[in-house]
Design an enzyme around this catalytic site. Structure first.
Site, PDB file in Angstrom:
ATOM      1  N   THR A  40       6.775 -26.488  38.811  1.00  0.00           N
ATOM      2  CA  THR A  40       6.182 -27.807  38.533  1.00  0.00           C
ATOM      3  C   THR A  40       5.882 -27.991  37.040  1.00  0.00           C
ATOM      4  O   THR A  40       5.490 -29.066  36.614  1.00  0.00           O
ATOM      5  CB  THR A  40       4.871 -27.978  39.318  1.00  0.00           C
ATOM      6  N   HIS A  41       6.008 -26.935  36.249  1.00  0.00           N
ATOM      7  CA  HIS A  41       5.826 -27.102  34.805  1.00  0.00           C
ATOM      8  C   HIS A  41       6.924 -26.289  34.102  1.00  0.00           C
ATOM      9  O   HIS A  41       7.468 -25.342  34.683  1.00  0.00           O
ATOM     10  CB  HIS A  41       4.435 -26.641  34.362  1.00  0.00           C
TER      11      HIS A  41
ATOM     12  N   ARG B 175       0.836  -1.209   0.000  1.00  0.00           N
ATOM     13  CA  ARG B 175       0.000   0.000   0.000  1.00  0.00           C
ATOM     14  C   ARG B 175       0.863   1.249   0.000  1.00  0.00           C
ATOM     15  O   ARG B 175       0.626   2.203  -0.766  1.00  0.00           O
ATOM     16  CB  ARG B 175      -0.924   0.002   1.221  1.00  0.00           C
ATOM     17  N   ALA B 176       1.911   1.232   0.843  1.00  0.00           N
ATOM     18  CA  ALA B 176       2.770   2.416   0.940  1.00  0.00           C
ATOM     19  C   ALA B 176       3.509   2.658  -0.375  1.00  0.00           C
ATOM     20  O   ALA B 176       3.666   3.811  -0.812  1.00  0.00           O
ATOM     21  CB  ALA B 176       3.771   2.235   2.080  1.00  0.00           C
TER      22      ALA B 176
ATOM     23  N   ARG C  29       0.836   4.129  -2.847  1.00  0.00           N
ATOM     24  CA  ARG C  29       0.409   5.494  -2.512  1.00  0.00           C
ATOM     25  C   ARG C  29       1.567   6.487  -2.650  1.00  0.00           C
ATOM     26  O   ARG C  29       1.373   7.612  -3.122  1.00  0.00           O
ATOM     27  CB  ARG C  29      -0.146   5.525  -1.083  1.00  0.00           C
TER      28      ARG C  29
ATOM     29  N   GLY D 117      11.961 -19.686  12.114  1.00  0.00           N
ATOM     30  CA  GLY D 117      13.166 -18.850  12.160  1.00  0.00           C
ATOM     31  C   GLY D 117      14.192 -19.229  11.123  1.00  0.00           C
ATOM     32  O   GLY D 117      15.265 -18.639  11.051  1.00  0.00           O
TER      33      GLY D 117
ATOM     34  N   THR E 209      10.235 -10.650   6.410  1.00  0.00           N
ATOM     35  CA  THR E 209      10.289 -12.050   6.836  1.00  0.00           C
ATOM     36  C   THR E 209      10.064 -12.130   8.343  1.00  0.00           C
ATOM     37  O   THR E 209      10.567 -11.275   9.080  1.00  0.00           O
ATOM     38  CB  THR E 209      11.629 -12.729   6.493  1.00  0.00           C
TER      39      THR E 209
ATOM     40  N   ASP F  67      11.423 -14.091  10.197  1.00  0.00           N
ATOM     41  CA  ASP F  67      12.639 -14.624  10.836  1.00  0.00           C
ATOM     42  C   ASP F  67      13.554 -13.540  11.413  1.00  0.00           C
ATOM     43  O   ASP F  67      14.443 -13.845  12.206  1.00  0.00           O
ATOM     44  CB  ASP F  67      13.452 -15.447   9.823  1.00  0.00           C
TER      45      ASP F  67
ATOM     46  N   ALA G   6      10.493 -18.563  29.290  1.00  0.00           N
ATOM     47  CA  ALA G   6      10.868 -19.966  29.105  1.00  0.00           C
ATOM     48  C   ALA G   6      11.954 -20.393  30.091  1.00  0.00           C
ATOM     49  O   ALA G   6      12.758 -19.572  30.545  1.00  0.00           O
ATOM     50  CB  ALA G   6      11.378 -20.169  27.678  1.00  0.00           C
TER      51      ALA G   6
END
Ligand code: F6P
Length: 327
Positions: free
Chosen positions: A219-220, A25-26, A29, A174, A129, A131, A190
């Site tokens: 515990t997880h 679009r840019a 325009r 990635g 991208t 990545d 994480a």
């Protein structure tokens, strides 16, 4: 100012990324602003080879910025890598009266532009991208949306992993880089993040941090694996299970990360980049890649850009180490 080019062909190539539509679009325009015509080339370089195009004007790009994917479709063209394919593409450029091309994609897309430049066309690349692996740019279109999409899924996974006291091993995209894994890993908190840029020592990088977290009362566990890591998320899960007896589950997020409505950041960056690409062409510049240097829009010679190398964000890695106990 009289523009140095008269008719731009714009295309998207390689893996699609949320925000590509805002860039299209840019381009359209901005082209209108500088008195330049704009033709959309469909299906990347395939479209140039096959004469697959659509005329773009003010209205045809209205209300596309918020949409995921690319309205011009994308493809990875093997034919364009052959001389015969490139000659067909150049014949299409001639037929359509294109004197310039703006291509949105990754390094492969920019290499394609070089062959058009050799034939006398003015060319500009825009990094798009999920990545974030384009060396010359600190940011690539689609990265923020992909991070947010991955996070949303991981937050959901965490709910069920917590209820069942399990270990979740999540593979994120990635390509050969770990940028997405590092950002997502930090943002989701994480326990372990594995990236292709670092050789994995399972005992030190995976098992130890999980044991430490366990001793601290956790515990997880959430383990993020970049798709470029040697082996697979399933192998990582097996090793965790073997060493800790934890009940593990693997989720490969896959192409879901490439879809969805682009975030504000992706729409903004894409719009700045698209505008800048046309401004450069109007000024008579060619063979440039538009890039971000932090918050600033900059540009590099394509050859120079392709020769650059990009490391993982050192500060991000340090934060990960400090917070997870990873080496
Ligand atoms: O480059 C974007 C990307 O999504 C990578 O993360 C991934 O490795 C690849 O494309 C997947 O490609 P395809 O859509 O062709 O399977």
């Amino acid at each position: 100012m009289k523009s140095a080019v008269k008719r731009i062909g714009v295309l998207t190539s390689g893996g699609d990324a949320p925000g590509m539509n805002a860039a299209i679009r840019a381009v359209v325009r901005a082209a209108m602003h500088f008195g330049i015509e704009c033709i959309g080339i469909r299906r990347g370089y395939h479209g140039l080879i096959n004469g697959d195009f659509v005329k773009l004007d003010f209205e045809s790009v209205s209300d596309i910025s918020r949409r995921g994917g690319t309205v011009l479709y994308s493809a990875r063209s093997l034919e364009f890598k052959e001389e015969a394919g490139r000659n067909k593409a150049l014949a299409t450029c001639k037929l359509l009266g294109l004197d310039s091309v703006v291509a949105i994609g990754g390094d492969g897309t920019f290499k394609g532009l070089l062959s058009l430049a050799n034939a006398g066309l003015s060319v500009i690349g825009i990094p798009g991208t999920i990545d974030n692996d384009i060396a010359c740019s600190t940011y690539t279109i689609g990265y923020d949306t992909a991070c947010n999409t991955a996070l949303e899924s991981i937050d959901r996974l965490r709910d069920t992993m917590k209820s069942h006291e399990r270990c979740s091993v999540v593979e994120v995209m990635g390509h050969r880089a770990g940028h997405l894994a590092v950002s997502v890993g930090i943002a989701c908190g994480a326990t372990v993040v594995l990236v292709p840029e670092r050789k994995v020592d399972y005992e030190k990088d995976v098992i130890e941090p999980i044991r430490e977290a366990r001793l601290g009362g956790r515990t997880h566990f959430m383990v993020i694996v970049a798709e470029g890591v040697e082996g697979s998320a399933y192998q990582v899960a097996d090793k965790i299970k073997e060493a800790t007896s934890l009940d593990t589950r693997v989720t490969v997020l896959g192409h879901v990360q490439r879809g969805g409505s682009p975030t504000a950041r992706d729409r903004l960056v894409a719009t700045y980049m698209g505008h800048e690409a046309v401004r450069l062409l109007a000024e008579g510049k060619t063979c440039r890649v538009v890039a971000m240097d932090g918050d600033k829009v900059v540009d590099y010679d394509i050859n120079e850009a392709l020769a650059m190398k990009k490391d993982l964000d050192k500060e991000g890695l340090q934060v990960l180490r400090d917070l997870t106990g990873m080496e």
